[in-house]
Motif scaffolding. Sequence first.
Motif, PDB file in Angstrom:
ATOM      1  N   PHE A  36       0.824  -1.210   0.000  1.00  0.00           N
ATOM      2  CA  PHE A  36       0.000   0.000   0.000  1.00  0.00           C
ATOM      3  C   PHE A  36       0.858   1.261   0.000  1.00  0.00           C
ATOM      4  N   LEU A  37       1.974   1.186   0.684  1.00  0.00           N
ATOM      5  CA  LEU A  37       2.903   2.315   0.710  1.00  0.00           C
ATOM      6  C   LEU A  37       3.402   2.607  -0.698  1.00  0.00           C
ATOM      7  N   PHE A  38       3.771   1.552  -1.391  1.00  0.00           N
ATOM      8  CA  PHE A  38       4.267   1.670  -2.762  1.00  0.00           C
ATOM      9  C   PHE A  38       3.187   2.285  -3.650  1.00  0.00           C
ATOM     10  N   ARG A  39       1.972   1.748  -3.519  1.00  0.00           N
ATOM     11  CA  ARG A  39       0.837   2.231  -4.306  1.00  0.00           C
ATOM     12  C   ARG A  39       0.584   3.706  -3.971  1.00  0.00           C
ATOM     13  N   GLY A  40       0.577   3.995  -2.671  1.00  0.00           N
ATOM     14  CA  GLY A  40       0.277   5.357  -2.225  1.00  0.00           C
ATOM     15  C   GLY A  40       1.271   6.378  -2.744  1.00  0.00           C
ATOM     16  N   ARG A 253       3.541  19.958   7.903  1.00  0.00           N
ATOM     17  CA  ARG A 253       2.414  19.862   6.971  1.00  0.00           C
ATOM     18  C   ARG A 253       2.955  19.565   5.580  1.00  0.00           C
ATOM     19  N   HIS A 254       3.126  18.289   5.336  1.00  0.00           N
ATOM     20  CA  HIS A 254       3.593  17.896   4.023  1.00  0.00           C
ATOM     21  C   HIS A 254       2.583  16.953   3.436  1.00  0.00           C
ATOM     22  N   ASP A 255       2.616  16.803   2.153  1.00  0.00           N
ATOM     23  CA  ASP A 255       1.814  15.787   1.492  1.00  0.00           C
ATOM     24  C   ASP A 255       2.315  14.421   1.968  1.00  0.00           C
ATOM     25  N   PRO A 256       1.417  13.549   2.471  1.00  0.00           N
ATOM     26  CA  PRO A 256       1.899  12.244   2.937  1.00  0.00           C
ATOM     27  C   PRO A 256       2.594  11.450   1.821  1.00  0.00           C
TER      28      PRO A 256
ATOM     29  N   LEU B 128       2.367   0.878   8.294  1.00  0.00           N
ATOM     30  CA  LEU B 128       1.280   0.384   9.145  1.00  0.00           C
ATOM     31  C   LEU B 128       0.276   1.482   9.462  1.00  0.00           C
ATOM     32  N   VAL B 129       0.798   2.672   9.749  1.00  0.00           N
ATOM     33  CA  VAL B 129      -0.079   3.780  10.111  1.00  0.00           C
ATOM     34  C   VAL B 129      -0.977   4.162   8.923  1.00  0.00           C
ATOM     35  N   GLN B 130      -0.388   4.175   7.732  1.00  0.00           N
ATOM     36  CA  GLN B 130      -1.163   4.537   6.545  1.00  0.00           C
ATOM     37  C   GLN B 130      -2.313   3.567   6.302  1.00  0.00           C
ATOM     38  N   VAL B 131      -2.040   2.263   6.480  1.00  0.00           N
ATOM     39  CA  VAL B 131      -3.060   1.267   6.177  1.00  0.00           C
ATOM     40  C   VAL B 131      -4.086   1.166   7.293  1.00  0.00           C
ATOM     41  N   GLY B 138      -6.260   1.025  14.112  1.00  0.00           N
ATOM     42  CA  GLY B 138      -5.408   2.212  14.185  1.00  0.00           C
ATOM     43  C   GLY B 138      -5.244   2.680  15.617  1.00  0.00           C
ATOM     44  N   HIS B 139      -4.031   3.146  15.984  1.00  0.00           N
ATOM     45  CA  HIS B 139      -3.733   3.640  17.331  1.00  0.00           C
ATOM     46  C   HIS B 139      -4.026   2.614  18.412  1.00  0.00           C
ATOM     47  N   SER B 140      -4.065   1.311  18.078  1.00  0.00           N
ATOM     48  CA  SER B 140      -4.343   0.325  19.127  1.00  0.00           C
ATOM     49  C   SER B 140      -3.065  -0.428  19.481  1.00  0.00           C
ATOM     50  N   PRO B 141      -2.964  -0.883  20.734  1.00  0.00           N
ATOM     51  CA  PRO B 141      -1.786  -1.654  21.134  1.00  0.00           C
ATOM     52  C   PRO B 141      -1.614  -2.915  20.279  1.00  0.00           C
ATOM     53  N   VAL B 142      -2.728  -3.455  19.744  1.00  0.00           N
ATOM     54  CA  VAL B 142      -2.624  -4.650  18.899  1.00  0.00           C
ATOM     55  C   VAL B 142      -1.749  -4.364  17.682  1.00  0.00           C
ATOM     56  N   LEU B 143      -1.953  -3.194  17.077  1.00  0.00           N
ATOM     57  CA  LEU B 143      -1.158  -2.805  15.913  1.00  0.00           C
ATOM     58  C   LEU B 143       0.318  -2.713  16.300  1.00  0.00           C
TER      59      LEU B 143
END
Lengths: 289, 279
Positions: A36-40, A253-256, B128-131, B138-143
């Motif tokens: 997903f990172l790659f795709r993003g 504040r950057h574009d992710p 991980l954060v992005q997905v 998200g923001h959970s200890p499981v992650l």
Amino acid sequence: MDKKSKNQRLAGAKNWLGFVPFLLFCFAFEFVPIIFLFRGSFIDKATKGFTLNHYAAMGKAIYINSFLNSVKISGLTAVIGVIFGTLIGYAIYRLPSERFRNALISLSDVTTNFSGAPLAFAFVIILGMNGVITQFLIKYFNYQLYPDFSIYSFSGLVLAYVYFQLPLMVLIIIPAFVGIKKQWQESAESLGANTLQFWWHIGIPVLAPSLIAGLTLLFANAFGAYATAYTLVESQLSLVTLQIGYMIAGEVRHDPGIGMVMAIISLLIMGLSIAIYQISTTRVRRWSK
Amino acid sequence: MGKTQIVKKKEKVRPGAWQIILIAGFLFYMFIPIISTYLFSVATRWDRTILPEGYTLEFYGKTFEASYFLSSLRNSIILSVSTIFVSLVLIVPTTYWVHVRLPQAKPILDMLMILPFGIPTVVLALALVQVYNPTPLGHSPVLLIGAVFIYSMPFMYRPISNALNAIDAQTLTEAGQSLGATTGQVLLKVIIPNIFAGIISGSLLVFATVFAEFTLTKLILGARFKTFPLLLVEYTRINGNIAAAFSVISFTIAWLVSILILWVGKKSQGASAEAVRSH
């Protein structure tokens, strides 16, 4: 016959099933997010369409600088680590006392894992403005470290990184010295080779894969480091890992997408280093057979 | 000929000057920062003199006053222990299964265990954060546990894999099965007791790694789940003496774990020095 082979195949498939839970975990927490990172990295945030803008943005001075800084610090500390780690490793390997030798190897094992905040802070204690060594130099040598040197700068970070790079190289190189069999040196001598000739024609070529493995592993080790740099040079020096960290924390504040591109490029650099490391270590194994 | 041999022997008994210089320099580099931290944590004042002006345990008392001190220790222990648990449940059976039933997958498993070294922790955190941040995970200890598991799994895998190599798991399994035991029974009653030293070494390595983990914790959970390393970094900017006391605590834990690993390794040849090697 046909039925038997089918059963065997079925059993084979069943065996693969045992591998699935672990693979699922790797997919969930490693592969899928990275895909997903790659795709993003190719997706425009506003239009959701394909874009190469994030990659193009890497040409900006701030990003080029952070990559240059990261490569510089990783390369420099890797080279220092390889040279001195090899020399120290050889000194340790040639020690007559086995106990002392083992103690030094164990010490390297522990200290190479000392990184991050405690290590960074230890260096502040000795080399900060009022640090122990800073004071010592002023008092006994009348030498002012500051302002030419600062622990919160590139050179300070080099000192902190070398701390975990040196013992890592010691651990990589000692087995390589063990691999240079005593008989080789003896036979080379009996054939009339001097020490220099022995090292040049036999020693260094045998060590070469380990030296390359060390260089790449040390490079990757420093390139991926974050905690030590975060504690020491947070805002003073721009490094790739620090930049990516800011973007996650939303501190800038950057574009992710920019962060994703930096992450992908770092992955490529690290992946290449680890791949070379892997190839070199298989070479090493061939010698030790 | 005989003469050179005598010279050689003498050389072996006494380390040369170059050796002493290199090793002394190495010891100096490795110990000065650590010794200084220990001293600084008990020094009343140490910015005008070579040795501290006086000694005190005041800052260790103050660590307990530091808000979050106990809760951060507790969080670090929760995180380490949960990760060890997940690692044991996933890695021990998988490694055993691959060794005995699926040897053709061994190169794949080996490669999977090298991969985390090629992924910078910040990159893993970002991915991980992005997905997951838009999901309930998200923001959970499981992650965080998932992330820390990926990051620390090579440390569990190496000692266990080496221990399995050392005991000939294949033969033991066949023997167990010929006596009527299921694979699960063989794993629990025969294999695990035989690779126990490897399991302990692996668990200790994971403990040391996760206890000192900073990057993933900060970037995935941040202030929501303050662990000991996060608190330490915070204090390096607030109070140097207390930060030093915290550093001493984390150095001491690292030393203790290393000594335990060495001790376990000595108790059994299974967990070799190579297994302890962990980068």
